[in-house]
Design a protein around this motif. Sequence first.
Motif, PDB file in Angstrom:
ATOM      1  N   THR A   1      12.268  -2.145  -6.555  1.00 46.58           N
ATOM      2  CA  THR A   1      11.832  -1.688  -7.937  1.00 46.58           C
ATOM      3  C   THR A   1      11.665  -0.224  -7.865  1.00 46.58           C
ATOM      4  OG1 THR A   1      10.811  -3.738  -8.609  1.00 46.58           O
ATOM      5  CG2 THR A   1      10.184  -1.923 -10.056  1.00 46.58           C
ATOM      6  N   ASN A   2      10.900   0.136  -6.964  1.00 44.08           N
ATOM      7  CA  ASN A   2      10.569   1.478  -6.791  1.00 44.08           C
ATOM      8  C   ASN A   2      11.608   2.584  -6.164  1.00 44.08           C
ATOM      9  OD1 ASN A   2       8.210   1.381  -7.994  1.00 44.08           O
ATOM     10  ND2 ASN A   2       7.205   0.966  -5.932  1.00 44.08           N
ATOM     11  N   SER A   3      12.754   1.806  -5.855  1.00 48.03           N
ATOM     12  CA  SER A   3      13.856   2.482  -5.046  1.00 48.03           C
ATOM     13  C   SER A   3      15.155   2.240  -6.197  1.00 48.03           C
ATOM     14  CB  SER A   3      14.326   1.860  -3.724  1.00 48.03           C
ATOM     15  OG  SER A   3      13.169   2.038  -3.013  1.00 48.03           O
ATOM     16  N   SER A   4      14.851   2.018  -7.359  1.00 47.65           N
ATOM     17  CA  SER A   4      15.931   1.844  -8.202  1.00 47.65           C
ATOM     18  C   SER A   4      17.193   0.833  -7.980  1.00 47.65           C
ATOM     19  CB  SER A   4      16.654   3.213  -8.501  1.00 47.65           C
ATOM     20  OG  SER A   4      15.515   4.082  -9.091  1.00 47.65           O
TER      21      SER A   4
ATOM     22  N   CYS B   1       0.873  -1.252  -0.162  1.00 48.71           N
ATOM     23  CA  CYS B   1      -0.076   0.049  -0.152  1.00 48.71           C
ATOM     24  C   CYS B   1       0.791   1.329   0.076  1.00 48.71           C
ATOM     25  CB  CYS B   1      -0.915  -0.125   1.375  1.00 48.71           C
ATOM     26  SG  CYS B   1      -2.304  -1.251   1.128  1.00 48.71           S
ATOM     27  N   PHE B   2       1.900   1.506   1.016  1.00 47.37           N
ATOM     28  CA  PHE B   2       2.834   2.288   1.066  1.00 47.37           C
ATOM     29  C   PHE B   2       3.546   2.651  -0.476  1.00 47.37           C
ATOM     30  CE2 PHE B   2       3.819   2.969   5.667  1.00 47.37           C
ATOM     31  CZ  PHE B   2       2.497   3.253   5.893  1.00 47.37           C
ATOM     32  N   ASN B   3       3.942   1.281  -1.125  1.00 47.41           N
ATOM     33  CA  ASN B   3       4.533   1.488  -2.163  1.00 47.41           C
ATOM     34  C   ASN B   3       3.708   2.335  -3.571  1.00 47.41           C
ATOM     35  OD1 ASN B   3       7.106   0.478  -3.491  1.00 47.41           O
ATOM     36  ND2 ASN B   3       6.798  -1.317  -2.151  1.00 47.41           N
TER      37      ASN B   3
ATOM     38  N   LEU C   1       8.474   7.966   2.783  1.00 44.96           N
ATOM     39  CA  LEU C   1       7.558   6.930   2.530  1.00 44.96           C
ATOM     40  C   LEU C   1       8.299   5.623   1.854  1.00 44.96           C
ATOM     41  CD1 LEU C   1       4.609   6.128   2.891  1.00 44.96           C
ATOM     42  CD2 LEU C   1       4.174   6.753   0.569  1.00 44.96           C
ATOM     43  N   LEU C   2       9.189   5.686   1.168  1.00 44.10           N
ATOM     44  CA  LEU C   2       9.736   4.585   0.650  1.00 44.10           C
ATOM     45  C   LEU C   2      10.737   4.161   1.696  1.00 44.10           C
ATOM     46  CD1 LEU C   2      10.678   5.602  -3.130  1.00 44.10           C
ATOM     47  CD2 LEU C   2       9.097   3.831  -2.606  1.00 44.10           C
ATOM     48  N   GLU C   3      11.436   4.648   2.496  1.00 48.83           N
ATOM     49  CA  GLU C   3      12.048   4.393   3.619  1.00 48.83           C
ATOM     50  C   GLU C   3      11.316   3.367   4.421  1.00 48.83           C
ATOM     51  OE1 GLU C   3      14.135   7.591   5.468  1.00 48.83           O
ATOM     52  OE2 GLU C   3      15.420   7.783   3.831  1.00 48.83           O
ATOM     53  N   ALA C   4      10.319   4.171   4.827  1.00 50.93           N
ATOM     54  CA  ALA C   4       8.998   3.153   5.590  1.00 50.93           C
ATOM     55  C   ALA C   4       8.654   2.011   4.972  1.00 50.93           C
ATOM     56  CB  ALA C   4       8.043   3.969   6.175  1.00 50.93           C
ATOM     57  N   THR C   5       8.373   2.030   3.911  1.00 46.27           N
ATOM     58  CA  THR C   5       8.080   0.814   2.905  1.00 46.27           C
ATOM     59  C   THR C   5       9.007  -0.128   3.008  1.00 46.27           C
ATOM     60  OG1 THR C   5       6.598   2.425   1.468  1.00 46.27           O
ATOM     61  CG2 THR C   5       7.337   0.169   0.731  1.00 46.27           C
ATOM     62  N   HIS C   6      10.338   0.106   2.964  1.00 45.45           N
ATOM     63  CA  HIS C   6      11.371  -0.694   2.673  1.00 45.45           C
ATOM     64  C   HIS C   6      11.507  -1.402   4.183  1.00 45.45           C
ATOM     65  CE1 HIS C   6      14.927  -2.204   0.628  1.00 45.45           C
ATOM     66  NE2 HIS C   6      15.598  -2.229   1.818  1.00 45.45           N
TER      67      HIS C   6
ATOM     68  N   ALA D   1       6.588  -7.925  -1.661  1.00 50.03           N
ATOM     69  CA  ALA D   1       6.574  -6.488  -1.351  1.00 50.03           C
ATOM     70  C   ALA D   1       8.024  -5.853  -1.334  1.00 50.03           C
ATOM     71  CB  ALA D   1       6.109  -6.348   0.266  1.00 50.03           C
ATOM     72  N   LEU D   2       8.890  -6.652  -0.842  1.00 53.54           N
ATOM     73  CA  LEU D   2      10.342  -6.348  -0.932  1.00 53.54           C
ATOM     74  C   LEU D   2      10.907  -6.055  -2.399  1.00 53.54           C
ATOM     75  CD1 LEU D   2      12.832  -5.135   0.808  1.00 53.54           C
ATOM     76  CD2 LEU D   2      13.371  -7.748   1.341  1.00 53.54           C
ATOM     77  N   GLY D   3      10.234  -6.741  -3.057  1.00 55.95           N
ATOM     78  CA  GLY D   3      10.756  -6.796  -4.633  1.00 55.95           C
ATOM     79  C   GLY D   3      10.087  -5.427  -5.176  1.00 55.95           C
ATOM     80  N   LEU D   4       8.882  -5.017  -4.732  1.00 58.95           N
ATOM     81  CA  LEU D   4       8.330  -4.036  -5.207  1.00 58.95           C
ATOM     82  C   LEU D   4       9.232  -2.769  -4.853  1.00 58.95           C
ATOM     83  CD1 LEU D   4       5.776  -3.012  -6.971  1.00 58.95           C
ATOM     84  CD2 LEU D   4       4.628  -3.165  -4.934  1.00 58.95           C
ATOM     85  N   THR D   5       9.406  -2.709  -3.414  1.00 55.23           N
ATOM     86  CA  THR D   5      10.061  -1.763  -2.882  1.00 55.23           C
ATOM     87  C   THR D   5      11.391  -1.621  -3.520  1.00 55.23           C
ATOM     88  OG1 THR D   5       8.900  -2.123  -0.529  1.00 55.23           O
ATOM     89  CG2 THR D   5      11.194  -0.870  -0.711  1.00 55.23           C
TER      90      THR D   5
END
Length: 109
Positions: free
Chosen positions: A64-67, A18-20, A34-39, A58-62
Amino acid sequence: MLELEPSNAQAHAALAVCFNHRAQHGWTTDRKALLEATHKLANDAVRFDPRDPNAHFALGLTCTNSSAPHEAIRHYQEAIRLHPSHIPSLANLGLCYSFIDRPALGLPY
Protein backbone atom coordinates in the motif's frame (compact mmCIF):
# COMPACT_ATOMS: atom_id res chain seq x y z
CA MET A 1 13.77 -11.47 18.65
CA LEU A 2 15.21 -11.79 15.15
CA GLU A 3 18.64 -12.50 16.60
CA LEU A 4 17.21 -15.37 18.66
CA GLU A 5 14.89 -16.71 15.96
CA PRO A 6 15.94 -15.40 12.54
CA SER A 7 13.05 -17.20 10.80
CA ASN A 8 10.30 -16.00 13.14
CA ALA A 9 7.54 -14.76 10.82
CA GLN A 10 5.75 -12.82 13.56
CA ALA A 11 8.88 -10.87 14.46
CA HIS A 12 9.54 -10.02 10.81
CA ALA A 13 5.93 -8.92 10.34
CA ALA A 14 5.91 -6.77 13.49
CA LEU A 15 9.15 -5.05 12.54
CA ALA A 16 7.87 -4.48 9.00
CA VAL A 17 4.74 -2.79 10.37
CA CYS A 18 6.87 -0.57 12.64
CA PHE A 19 9.15 0.39 9.75
CA ASN A 20 6.08 1.08 7.61
CA HIS A 21 4.76 3.53 10.17
CA ARG A 22 8.14 5.24 10.33
CA ALA A 23 8.16 5.67 6.55
CA GLN A 24 4.53 6.72 6.38
CA HIS A 25 4.92 9.41 9.03
CA GLY A 26 8.24 10.72 7.72
CA TRP A 27 10.31 9.53 10.68
CA THR A 28 13.28 8.76 8.47
CA THR A 29 15.84 10.57 6.38
CA ASP A 30 15.74 7.90 3.65
CA ARG A 31 12.15 6.80 3.00
CA LYS A 32 13.07 4.73 -0.06
CA ALA A 33 15.68 2.67 1.82
CA LEU A 34 13.32 2.18 4.75
CA LEU A 35 10.52 0.97 2.45
CA GLU A 36 12.93 -1.44 0.77
CA ALA A 37 13.91 -2.86 4.17
CA THR A 38 10.24 -3.04 5.12
CA HIS A 39 9.37 -4.91 1.95
CA LYS A 40 12.14 -7.44 2.57
CA LEU A 41 11.01 -8.01 6.17
CA ALA A 42 7.40 -8.47 5.11
CA ASN A 43 8.33 -10.79 2.23
CA ASP A 44 10.43 -12.85 4.63
CA ALA A 45 7.52 -13.02 7.08
CA VAL A 46 5.26 -14.48 4.38
CA ARG A 47 8.01 -16.82 3.22
CA PHE A 48 8.65 -18.10 6.76
CA ASP A 49 4.94 -18.63 7.49
CA PRO A 50 2.51 -18.20 4.61
CA ARG A 51 -0.35 -19.08 7.01
CA ASP A 52 0.26 -16.10 9.29
CA PRO A 53 -2.34 -13.37 8.68
CA ASN A 54 -0.06 -10.77 10.28
CA ALA A 55 2.64 -11.58 7.73
CA HIS A 56 0.21 -10.97 4.87
CA PHE A 57 -1.04 -7.81 6.55
CA ALA A 58 2.53 -6.52 6.86
CA LEU A 59 3.20 -7.22 3.19
CA GLY A 60 -0.11 -5.65 2.22
CA LEU A 61 0.74 -2.54 4.21
CA THR A 62 4.14 -2.35 2.58
CA CYS A 63 2.58 -2.66 -0.86
CA THR A 64 0.00 0.00 0.00
CA ASN A 65 2.74 2.45 0.98
CA SER A 66 4.79 1.54 -2.10
CA SER A 67 1.99 2.36 -4.54
CA ALA A 68 1.19 -1.27 -5.35
CA PRO A 69 -2.49 -1.43 -4.31
CA HIS A 70 -3.38 -4.47 -6.42
CA GLU A 71 -0.68 -6.52 -4.73
CA ALA A 72 -1.73 -5.10 -1.36
CA ILE A 73 -5.32 -6.20 -2.00
CA ARG A 74 -4.18 -9.78 -2.63
CA HIS A 75 -2.31 -9.88 0.69
CA TYR A 76 -5.13 -8.29 2.68
CA GLN A 77 -7.55 -10.80 1.15
CA GLU A 78 -5.25 -13.66 2.12
CA ALA A 79 -4.94 -12.34 5.68
CA ILE A 80 -8.74 -12.18 5.88
CA ARG A 81 -9.08 -15.67 4.42
CA LEU A 82 -6.73 -16.93 7.15
CA HIS A 83 -8.37 -14.86 9.89
CA PRO A 84 -11.81 -13.48 8.92
CA SER A 85 -11.78 -11.00 11.82
CA HIS A 86 -8.36 -9.50 11.08
CA ILE A 87 -9.45 -5.89 11.58
CA PRO A 88 -6.33 -4.13 10.20
CA SER A 89 -6.60 -6.11 6.96
CA LEU A 90 -10.31 -5.46 6.67
CA ALA A 91 -9.84 -1.71 7.09
CA ASN A 92 -6.87 -1.48 4.74
CA LEU A 93 -8.58 -3.61 2.11
CA GLY A 94 -11.42 -1.08 2.00
CA LEU A 95 -8.89 1.72 1.69
CA CYS A 96 -7.05 0.01 -1.17
CA TYR A 97 -10.25 -0.32 -3.17
CA SER A 98 -10.50 3.47 -3.00
CA PHE A 99 -6.93 3.75 -4.27
CA ILE A 100 -7.84 1.80 -7.40
CA ASP A 101 -11.02 3.86 -7.89
CA ARG A 102 -13.36 1.04 -6.82
CA PRO A 103 -14.74 2.51 -3.55
CA ALA A 104 -17.99 0.55 -3.78
CA LEU A 105 -16.00 -2.68 -3.42
CA GLY A 106 -14.46 -1.32 -0.23
CA LEU A 107 -17.73 -0.40 1.50
CA PRO A 108 -18.29 -3.83 3.10
CA TYR A 109 -14.89 -3.62 4.75
